[in-house]
Scaffold this motif. Structure first.
Motif, short mmCIF file in Angstrom:
data_model
loop_
_atom_site.label_atom_id
_atom_site.label_comp_id
_atom_site.label_asym_id
_atom_site.label_seq_id
_atom_site.Cartn_x
_atom_site.Cartn_y
_atom_site.Cartn_z
N GLN A 151 0.81 -1.22 0.00
CA GLN A 151 0.00 0.00 0.00
C GLN A 151 0.84 1.27 0.00
OE1 GLN A 151 -3.32 0.59 -0.33
NE2 GLN A 151 -3.21 -1.56 -0.91
N LEU A 189 -0.86 9.66 10.77
CA LEU A 189 -2.31 9.83 10.50
C LEU A 189 -2.67 9.51 9.05
CD1 LEU A 189 -2.66 13.17 12.47
CD2 LEU A 189 -3.78 11.03 13.08
N ASP A 190 -1.70 9.01 8.28
CA ASP A 190 -1.89 8.73 6.86
C ASP A 190 -2.40 9.97 6.13
OD1 ASP A 190 -2.06 7.47 4.44
OD2 ASP A 190 -3.94 6.43 4.86
N HIS A 229 -2.90 9.61 -2.67
CA HIS A 229 -3.96 9.35 -1.68
C HIS A 229 -5.29 9.06 -2.36
CE1 HIS A 229 -1.98 10.09 2.13
NE2 HIS A 229 -1.39 11.16 1.63
N GLY A 232 -5.80 5.70 -3.24
CA GLY A 232 -5.90 4.77 -2.12
C GLY A 232 -4.58 4.28 -1.56
N TYR A 233 -3.46 4.82 -2.04
CA TYR A 233 -2.15 4.42 -1.52
C TYR A 233 -1.76 5.28 -0.31
CZ TYR A 233 -1.60 1.88 -5.90
OH TYR A 233 -1.77 1.02 -6.95
N LYS A 234 -0.68 4.85 0.32
CA LYS A 234 -0.21 5.58 1.51
C LYS A 234 1.15 6.22 1.27
CE LYS A 234 -2.33 2.72 5.08
NZ LYS A 234 -2.06 1.82 6.18
N LYS A 280 -13.97 8.33 2.75
CA LYS A 280 -13.15 7.41 1.96
C LYS A 280 -11.65 7.77 2.04
CE LYS A 280 -12.81 6.21 -2.92
NZ LYS A 280 -13.21 6.63 -4.27
N TYR A 281 -11.37 9.06 2.19
CA TYR A 281 -9.98 9.51 2.23
C TYR A 281 -9.45 9.70 3.66
CZ TYR A 281 -11.09 10.20 -2.63
OH TYR A 281 -11.50 9.99 -3.92
N GLY A 282 -10.17 9.14 4.62
CA GLY A 282 -9.71 9.10 6.00
C GLY A 282 -9.40 10.46 6.60
N ASN A 283 -8.34 10.51 7.42
CA ASN A 283 -7.98 11.76 8.12
C ASN A 283 -7.72 12.92 7.16
OD1 ASN A 283 -8.00 10.60 10.73
ND2 ASN A 283 -6.01 9.68 10.30
N MET B 1 -8.78 1.71 -1.88
CA MET B 1 -8.89 1.25 -0.50
C MET B 1 -9.38 2.39 0.41
SD MET B 1 -5.99 -0.40 1.94
CE MET B 1 -5.86 0.94 3.06
N ARG B 2 -10.30 2.07 1.30
CA ARG B 2 -10.83 3.07 2.21
C ARG B 2 -9.79 3.40 3.28
NH1 ARG B 2 -16.01 4.47 2.17
NH2 ARG B 2 -16.69 5.66 3.98
N LYS B 3 -9.62 4.68 3.55
CA LYS B 3 -8.61 5.06 4.56
C LYS B 3 -9.25 5.27 5.93
CE LYS B 3 -5.39 7.09 1.32
NZ LYS B 3 -4.03 7.09 1.82
N LYS B 4 -8.39 5.24 6.94
CA LYS B 4 -8.87 5.29 8.32
C LYS B 4 -9.06 6.74 8.80
CE LYS B 4 -6.49 4.19 11.98
NZ LYS B 4 -5.42 3.58 12.74
N PHE B 5 -10.10 6.93 9.60
CA PHE B 5 -10.30 8.24 10.21
C PHE B 5 -10.17 8.09 11.72
CE2 PHE B 5 -13.41 11.43 11.97
CZ PHE B 5 -12.57 12.51 11.80
N ASP B 6 -9.21 8.82 12.32
CA ASP B 6 -8.99 8.71 13.77
C ASP B 6 -9.93 9.63 14.52
OD1 ASP B 6 -6.37 7.03 14.31
OD2 ASP B 6 -6.05 8.22 12.49
N ILE B 10 -9.38 13.31 16.97
CA ILE B 10 -10.02 14.58 16.63
C ILE B 10 -10.97 15.01 17.76
CG2 ILE B 10 -11.51 15.76 14.92
CD1 ILE B 10 -8.79 14.92 13.74
#
Lengths: 410, 226
Positions: A151, A189-190, A229, A232-234, A280-283, B1-6, B10
């Motif tokens: 990833q 936090l990606d 991002h 979907g990559y990190k 979908k894009y997280g933080n 891929m779905r990313k994580k939300f902390d 927050i």
């Protein structure tokens, strides 16, 4: 003036909130701070060095890559001479067969050169290095381990300033140390959204999948990071992979650089606005991209509030001096320190608290970067107390340039 | 891929920063109350000094020349110093939040009442001792805030300048015409002030509206302050 106070409090809250997010992330990951994954297998790496009129620096950059502690058979160096008018090409040629040369007769821009290099690169991974920068010998080995996770599309280094001799370099030195801290926090936090040109390592297959760098972008290093991002990559960060760059030593150069960066930032934020508030894009999508965008305007708001306050104070002093026949002794004789301290109120205490948080974060940044505080005390204090005001000017000018569509300069 | 939300970070940050914000506000609030308490004590002490002074005046009235004028003038000058220091702390800068506190308004009203008391005594000393100092009763009002620049602030600045120039020979007493105190309202009616700033020089000559430095200097010169 009540509404101004209200706005002031909101802006203050946004900045303290961001600082607390960073500190909480640091606290939660404190044990992982210096630990990076070790590579089981060493992949092949191509280092791309675009150069335009870099006769003074190019040899140093190439030498640093050749000095990397990495098996030579796995390392490829590609230098792209981007239509230089000085002796850059001659300097590159001195390295003989150790480097591959791509020679553009015309200047085509950095992103174009990187895409050219990408086409020729044979490595699994591709590193980009600005010609005015150098990389430390151990950096590459510290970074490659991350790519065992499929990833991971890119790993950023800890970027420091090469020279810190004058006023501007000292301030930027402190700023870069803060950025090292922030980039690590964002990696936890990606949400790393800039992959600097000073030895960021990419997975070549991802770069090719995404179509390479955006050649028309003012900040191609931010654009590619956002695209990574989006796909979907990190993006990771390695604190022990240290690279160094020359920063602008004069105000005019710094202004030009920052206007380009910040304009690029504004444009990329708008280009990727579809990522804002998307889980979908997280933080990054839910928090950092919108927060960065809002912070930009908060900074500009602060600039205008400061300007307004400064003008009010200045015109008031001038007018009052006129009222008493320009006898300026009245301003001096009435000085009463206790009287001034007595008038301090909540905004002052909030400022003291935020200054305390900011100075602590900056000190932490020095420690994380293993930079003794005493080695750049002036930079530390100048960055805390002077640079924020200068940055607000840069941001405001960048926005005005963007609004009035002033032609961008590289 | 779905990313994580902390979410936890927050939310925790939202709460912690709100607590820091609250701490800053609480600190500001507590210190403002302390400031008001301090000013109240200083004004109380000033009132006590004025009471002593009043006692000396009664003594003067009763015994005539047995109590010397220099003693009274010395006391008056001592009180003036304290009075001015309190005044400068009360005249906080524009937008200062302390002005919104009801306790501060109460302290301010107390100060203005003290000003009248002080002014009356100064007038009495000047008349009785044939003293040369000049008194200025300076009326301000919130109505000044309608104008830019604020004429009351400008007048205060000119008066501060003149006070520095003439020191103990010029005594200035500031009063807000907006304070709902019988003594203040009575003075306002007596002098028939409808426009502010207004000045009363030596208890007799009145001026309404902003007086520039040149004009005020010329007036003071007529009273021997040149």
């Amino acid at each position: 003036m009540q509404w101004l106070n209200f706005i002031n409090y909101i802006v203050w809250y946004i900045f303290v909130f961001l600082a607390v997010v960073w500190l909480l992330t640091l606290f939660r990951n404190r044990e992982n701070l210096g630990k990076g994954p070790k590579a089981g297998r060493l992949p092949s790496v191509s280092v791309l060095i675009p150069a335009y009129n870099e006769e003074r620096n190019i040899s140093r950059a190439i030498k640093s890559v050749l000095n990397l502690e990495y098996p030579k058979k796995l390392l490829e160096v590609i230098v792209i001479n981007d239509g230089s008018k000085d002796r850059t090409l001659e300097k590159i040629r001195k390295f003989g067969k150790k480097v591959k040369i791509i020679n553009n007769p015309k200047n085509r821009g950095k992103a174009y050169c990187l895409n050219q290099g990408l086409k020729h690169a044979r490595g699994e991974l591709v590193a980009c290095l600005d010609a005015d920068s150098v990389v430390s010998p151990k950096a590459l080995k510290k970074m490659v381990g991350y790519f065992e996770d499929p990833q991971i599309a890119a790993v950023t280094p800890a970027l420091k300033v090469l020279k810190k001799e004058n006023f501007w370099e000292k301030i930027q030195h402190a700023e870069y140390l803060l950025n090292i801290f922030l980039r690590k926090i964002l990696a936890f936090l990606d949400a790393v959204h800039v992959t600097p040109g000073v030895f960021t390592l990419y997975r070549k297959s991802v770069l090719l999948e995404l179509g390479g760098f955006d050649e028309k972008n003012l900040a191609e290093d931010m654009e590619i990071a956002l695209r990574i991002h989006e796909a979907g990559y990190k993006i990771e960060n390695e604190l022990k992979a240290i690279s160094y760059t020359l920063c602008p030593a004069r105000f005019k150069e710094l202004l030009k650089q920052r206007i380009r960066w910040y304009r690029g930032g504004i444009r990329n934020s708008l280009k990727y606005r579809h990522m804002f508030f998307r889980s979908k894009y997280g933080n990054l999508g839910l928090f950092f991209l919108p927060a960065n965008f809002i912070a930009t305007f908060a900074v500009i708001l602060i600039f205008f509030m400061m300007l307004n306050y400064g003008l009010v104070v200045f015109t008031d002093i001038v007018r009052k001096a006129g009222l008493v026949g320009w006898d300026l002794s009245v301003f001096l004789s009435g000085f009463d320190l206790f009287g001034y301290l007595f008038k301090l109120s909540t905004p002052f205490f909030l400022t003291v608290i935020s200054l305390f948080i900011a100075s602590w974060i900056l000190l932490k940044s020095f420690r994380i970067s293993r930079m003794p505080f005493k080695k750049n005390k002036p930079g530390y204090f100048l960055y805390l107390l002077v640079f924020p005001f200068i940055l607000t000017v840069f941001w405001t000018l960048a926005l005005l340039n963007e609004v009035f569509r002033v032609k961008a300069k590289w | 891929m779905r990313k994580k939300f902390d979410k936890s970070i927050i939310l925790s940050a939202l709460i912690i920063s709100a607590l820091i914000f609250l701490a800053g506000f609480s600190l500001g609030y507590v210190l403002n109350l302390e400031k008001i308490g301090y000013l109240e004590n200083r004004i109380g002490a000033l009132s006590d000094n004025l009471r002593d002074f009043q006692f000396q005046l009664l003594f003067f009235d009763f015994f005539g020349g047995n109590v010397s004028c220099p003693v009274l003038k010395g006391m008056l000058t001592g009180i003036a110093e304290d009075y001015e220091k309190i005044g400068s702390k009360l005249s906080a800068g524009p937008g200062d939040e302390i002005r919104d506190y009801s306790d501060f308004q109460r302290v301010l009203a107390e100060y203005y009442k003290t000003s009248i008391n002080y002014w009356l005594m100064a007038e009495k000393v000047r008349d009785s001792c044939k003293a040369k100092f000049v008194t200025i009763l300076f009326f301000i009002s919130k109505s000044c805030e309608k104008y830019t620049p604020n004429p009351c602030d400008d007048q205060a600045w000119v008066l501060t300048y003149l006070k520095q120039k003439f020191d103990g020979d010029l005594l200035i007493f500031t009063i807000s015409a907006d304070v709902d105190e019988p003594s203040i309202q009575a003075l306002k009616t007596y002098y028939n002030f409808t426009e502010f700033p207004s000045l009363v020089i030596n208890g007799k000559k009145t001026f309404s509206g902003f007086l520039p430095l040149e004009n005020l200097s010329a007036i003071l010169c007529e009273y021997g302050l040149c």
